[in-house]
Design a protein around this motif. Structure first.
Motif, PDB file in Angstrom:
ATOM      1  N   TYR A  33      -9.218   0.706  -5.746  1.00 27.97           N
ATOM      2  CA  TYR A  33      -8.329   0.300  -4.648  1.00 27.97           C
ATOM      3  C   TYR A  33      -7.503   1.482  -4.109  1.00 27.97           C
ATOM      4  CZ  TYR A  33      -4.733  -2.305  -2.155  1.00 27.97           C
ATOM      5  OH  TYR A  33      -3.871  -2.764  -1.190  1.00 27.97           O
ATOM      6  N   ASP A  34      -6.770   2.164  -5.006  1.00 29.88           N
ATOM      7  CA  ASP A  34      -5.884   3.244  -4.551  1.00 29.88           C
ATOM      8  C   ASP A  34      -6.696   4.398  -3.955  1.00 29.88           C
ATOM      9  OD1 ASP A  34      -3.439   2.100  -5.119  1.00 29.88           O
ATOM     10  OD2 ASP A  34      -3.630   2.602  -7.242  1.00 29.88           O
ATOM     11  N   PHE A  35      -7.820   4.738  -4.634  1.00 28.40           N
ATOM     12  CA  PHE A  35      -8.668   5.831  -4.148  1.00 28.40           C
ATOM     13  C   PHE A  35      -9.149   5.556  -2.722  1.00 28.40           C
ATOM     14  CE2 PHE A  35     -13.307   6.719  -3.689  1.00 28.40           C
ATOM     15  CZ  PHE A  35     -13.222   8.077  -3.417  1.00 28.40           C
ATOM     16  N   ARG A  36      -9.695   4.353  -2.503  1.00 31.76           N
ATOM     17  CA  ARG A  36     -10.240   4.033  -1.174  1.00 31.76           C
ATOM     18  C   ARG A  36      -9.116   3.956  -0.132  1.00 31.76           C
ATOM     19  NH1 ARG A  36     -16.211   2.410  -0.677  1.00 31.76           N
ATOM     20  NH2 ARG A  36     -16.797   2.071  -2.821  1.00 31.76           N
ATOM     21  N   LYS A  37      -7.965   3.348  -0.529  1.00 34.82           N
ATOM     22  CA  LYS A  37      -6.855   3.232   0.430  1.00 34.82           C
ATOM     23  C   LYS A  37      -6.363   4.630   0.831  1.00 34.82           C
ATOM     24  CE  LYS A  37      -2.605   2.269  -0.593  1.00 34.82           C
ATOM     25  NZ  LYS A  37      -1.525   1.690  -1.347  1.00 34.82           N
ATOM     26  N   GLU A  38      -6.230   5.501  -0.170  1.00 33.01           N
ATOM     27  CA  GLU A  38      -5.735   6.859   0.117  1.00 33.01           C
ATOM     28  C   GLU A  38      -6.690   7.618   1.044  1.00 33.01           C
ATOM     29  OE1 GLU A  38      -2.758   7.664  -0.418  1.00 33.01           O
ATOM     30  OE2 GLU A  38      -2.451   5.883  -1.630  1.00 33.01           O
ATOM     31  N   VAL A  39      -8.013   7.525   0.788  1.00 33.71           N
ATOM     32  CA  VAL A  39      -8.937   8.274   1.668  1.00 33.71           C
ATOM     33  C   VAL A  39      -8.879   7.730   3.101  1.00 33.71           C
ATOM     34  CG1 VAL A  39     -10.537   9.153  -0.100  1.00 33.71           C
ATOM     35  CG2 VAL A  39     -11.057   7.002   1.009  1.00 33.71           C
ATOM     36  N   ILE A  40      -8.649   6.430   3.227  1.00 32.07           N
ATOM     37  CA  ILE A  40      -8.542   5.829   4.572  1.00 32.07           C
ATOM     38  C   ILE A  40      -7.282   6.357   5.267  1.00 32.07           C
ATOM     39  CG2 ILE A  40      -8.079   3.658   5.814  1.00 32.07           C
ATOM     40  CD1 ILE A  40      -9.753   2.243   3.573  1.00 32.07           C
ATOM     41  N   LEU A  41      -6.141   6.281   4.565  1.00 28.77           N
ATOM     42  CA  LEU A  41      -4.872   6.697   5.185  1.00 28.77           C
ATOM     43  C   LEU A  41      -4.898   8.194   5.506  1.00 28.77           C
ATOM     44  CD1 LEU A  41      -2.341   4.522   3.142  1.00 28.77           C
ATOM     45  CD2 LEU A  41      -3.144   4.153   5.481  1.00 28.77           C
ATOM     46  N   LYS A  42      -5.532   8.981   4.600  1.00 27.61           N
ATOM     47  CA  LYS A  42      -5.621  10.431   4.830  1.00 27.61           C
ATOM     48  C   LYS A  42      -6.433  10.701   6.115  1.00 27.61           C
ATOM     49  CE  LYS A  42      -6.944  14.598   2.251  1.00 27.61           C
ATOM     50  NZ  LYS A  42      -8.339  14.936   2.350  1.00 27.61           N
ATOM     51  N   GLY A 101     -10.800  -6.824   2.529  1.00 32.19           N
ATOM     52  CA  GLY A 101      -9.707  -7.747   2.836  1.00 32.19           C
ATOM     53  C   GLY A 101      -8.406  -7.305   2.169  1.00 32.19           C
ATOM     54  N   MET A 102      -8.519  -6.762   0.955  1.00 32.87           N
ATOM     55  CA  MET A 102      -7.310  -6.373   0.206  1.00 32.87           C
ATOM     56  C   MET A 102      -6.593  -5.209   0.893  1.00 32.87           C
ATOM     57  SD  MET A 102      -9.037  -6.742  -3.552  1.00 32.87           S
ATOM     58  CE  MET A 102      -7.864  -5.824  -4.487  1.00 32.87           C
ATOM     59  N   ILE A 103      -7.361  -4.186   1.277  1.00 33.12           N
ATOM     60  CA  ILE A 103      -6.727  -3.006   1.907  1.00 33.12           C
ATOM     61  C   ILE A 103      -6.238  -3.374   3.316  1.00 33.12           C
ATOM     62  CG2 ILE A 103      -7.093  -0.615   2.693  1.00 33.12           C
ATOM     63  CD1 ILE A 103      -9.072  -0.280   0.357  1.00 33.12           C
ATOM     64  N   ALA A 104      -7.040  -4.173   4.041  1.00 30.68           N
ATOM     65  CA  ALA A 104      -6.612  -4.618   5.386  1.00 30.68           C
ATOM     66  C   ALA A 104      -5.285  -5.352   5.267  1.00 30.68           C
ATOM     67  CB  ALA A 104      -7.678  -5.534   5.999  1.00 30.68           C
ATOM     68  N   ASN A 105      -5.182  -6.206   4.251  1.00 26.31           N
ATOM     69  CA  ASN A 105      -3.971  -7.003   4.073  1.00 26.31           C
ATOM     70  C   ASN A 105      -2.761  -6.121   3.791  1.00 26.31           C
ATOM     71  OD1 ASN A 105      -2.741  -9.624   3.791  1.00 26.31           O
ATOM     72  ND2 ASN A 105      -2.478  -9.090   1.643  1.00 26.31           N
ATOM     73  N   GLU A 106      -2.949  -5.097   2.951  1.00 30.96           N
ATOM     74  CA  GLU A 106      -1.792  -4.255   2.621  1.00 30.96           C
ATOM     75  C   GLU A 106      -1.319  -3.469   3.850  1.00 30.96           C
ATOM     76  OE1 GLU A 106      -1.678  -2.022  -0.990  1.00 30.96           O
ATOM     77  OE2 GLU A 106      -0.144  -0.686  -0.183  1.00 30.96           O
ATOM     78  N   ILE A 107      -2.264  -2.877   4.575  1.00 33.58           N
ATOM     79  CA  ILE A 107      -1.861  -2.091   5.757  1.00 33.58           C
ATOM     80  C   ILE A 107      -1.209  -3.020   6.798  1.00 33.58           C
ATOM     81  CG2 ILE A 107      -2.718  -0.650   7.671  1.00 33.58           C
ATOM     82  CD1 ILE A 107      -4.862   0.426   5.743  1.00 33.58           C
ATOM     83  N   ALA A 108      -1.831  -4.204   7.000  1.00 31.02           N
ATOM     84  CA  ALA A 108      -1.325  -5.125   8.028  1.00 31.02           C
ATOM     85  C   ALA A 108       0.052  -5.670   7.655  1.00 31.02           C
ATOM     86  CB  ALA A 108      -2.313  -6.267   8.213  1.00 31.02           C
TER      87      ALA A 108
END
Ligand SMILES: Nc1ncnc2c1ncn2[C@@H]1O[C@H](COP(=O)(O)OP(=O)(O)O)[C@@H](O)[C@H]1O
Ligand SMILES: CCCC(=O)OP(=O)(O)O
Length: 357
Positions: free
Chosen positions: A49-58, A112-119
């Motif tokens: 989760y954190d790895f994928r979220k971080e690469v997206i935000l970066k 859905g999990m990462i979309a939910n956190e960013i949203a």
């Protein structure tokens, strides 16, 4: 006309794709590829989760994307309970089911999990569209041969439906008028029989059905598999990894990248050629099965997904199935625009979001 800015997030087994759409117009798109070594160190999908979220935000940061301008975030839907197609608002129950991974582990669970956190940080809605559990199987297709085990519909629903609709549009026909066979050739491989707009049979791309893929075994001789399970050499977790993640091309050739395999073959590696051709052979056999499901009435066969960029593979498949019907190749996928359009229909009030219950 009001402009809705949508962030689409698509975690796949070998990549994370992200895109920004202003209404239907793509204004940014990138594919963040993940090597086998990078992914392999995480035991469970939720650990990524954190790895994928971080690469997206970066990637968004590096490309000066201002998140506060977003209207919604749409993620690829994961292994939920079997549901009908459409756009679903992310809700608490959905997040719980994705975290618990009761229906299984797959990178799309993170969409859905990462979309939910960013949203939620931006106070905007989060959606998923046509998740991998879209289920339109005929009753006859659910019977496995062992009453304890029912066949399941787990496949690249988002892209299979998107490319089938694209073909219908280009043929000036409705998707609901056509019989199509769609083979998605990605990190996982699914081959679906689309009868008049419904996927009435498809191999479970995640769990040991159909062709082997870059990192999955597909169907195996069950007796030998049972022996291996009880040999005492492997834990349940080992076997699961061998079937999914470390199967297919990874097991035979130590890479999940079709382009590496093509290079090996070009350098004269005969074993790589045999294995890659075997993957094409198994895809062709699965297409043949779908032709039987559709009683031979097949308007077109569509090859799609990342591997469909490679002509060596698609030519091998074509040579074995073009007697059935015309073969159309749509390399890559239309998943990003399908995600954005699913979100857009809801933001424009053209469609009510479905509730996951
Ligand atoms: N240009 C290309 N030629 C051959 N294979 C490719 C090409 N681009 C991607 N691939 C292969 O496609 C596979 C990934 O497909 P993709 O649809 O992106 O997968 P997923 O979304 O399931 O992770 C990988 O094996 C990748 O190496
Ligand atoms: C879970 C079925 C869809 C699938 O296999 O996707 P990837 O090819 O992205 O792993």
């Amino acid at each position: 006309m009001e402009v809705f800015r949508i962030l689409a997030i698509n975690p796949g087994s070998t990549s994370t794709k992200i895109a920004i759409y202003d209404n239907e117009k793509e204004v940014f798109e990138t594919t963040l590829r993940h090597s086998n070594e990078e992914i392999d160190k995480y035991e469970k999908i939720t650990d990524q989760y954190d790895f994928r979220k971080e690469v997206i935000l970066k990637a968004l940061g590096e490309n000066d994307i201002n998140l506060t301008k977003l209207s919604a975030v749409v993620g690829r839907g994961g292994l939920l309970k079997p549901i009908k197609g459409g756009t679903y608002a992310v809700n608490e129950l959905m997040i719980q089911d994705l975290i618990a991974a009761q229906m299984g582990e797959h990178a799309s669970n993170l969409g859905g999990m990462i979309a939910n956190e960013i949203a939620s940080q931006l106070n905007i809605p989060a959606f998923i569209v046509d998740p991998v559990v879209v289920d339109e199987l005929e009753a006859v297709a659910r019977i496995s041969g062992m009453p304890e085990i029912e066949r399941k519909s787990i496949f690249h629903a988002l892209n299979q439906k998107a490319v089938a609709r694209r073909f219908a549009n280009e043929s000036n026909k409705a998707y609901e008028e056509l019989n199509l066979i769609v083979a998605h050739l990605g990190g996982g491989i699914s081959v679906g029989a689309h009868e008049k707009g419904r996927v009435i049979d498809v191999n479970n791309a995640l769990d040991g059905e159909g062709p082997f893929s870059p990192e999955r075994t597909g169907g195996l001789p069950v007796g030998d598999l049972a022996k291996l399970c009880f040999s005492g050499k492997y834990t349940h977790a080992d076997i699961k990894k061998m079937i999914k993640g470390k199967g297919g091309l990874v097991a035979y050739l130590d890479t999940n990248d079709g382009r590496d395999v093509v290079k090996m073959i070009e350098n004269g590696d005969e074993n790589a050629k045999l294995v890659f051709e075997a993957m094409a052979y198994q895809v062709a056999k699965e297409i043949g099965s779908c032709a039987a499901v559709l009683k031979g009435k097949v308007d077109a066969i569509i090859l799609t997904g990342g591997l469909a960029y490679g002509e060596m593979l698609t030519n091998w498949i074509k040579a074995r199935v073009e007697f059935i019907s015309e073969v159309i190749i749509y390399p890559g996928e239309d998943e990003m625009s399908a995600l954005a359009q699913g979100g857009l229909r809801v933001l424009r009030n053209e469609e009510a979001p479905q509730k996951y219950v």
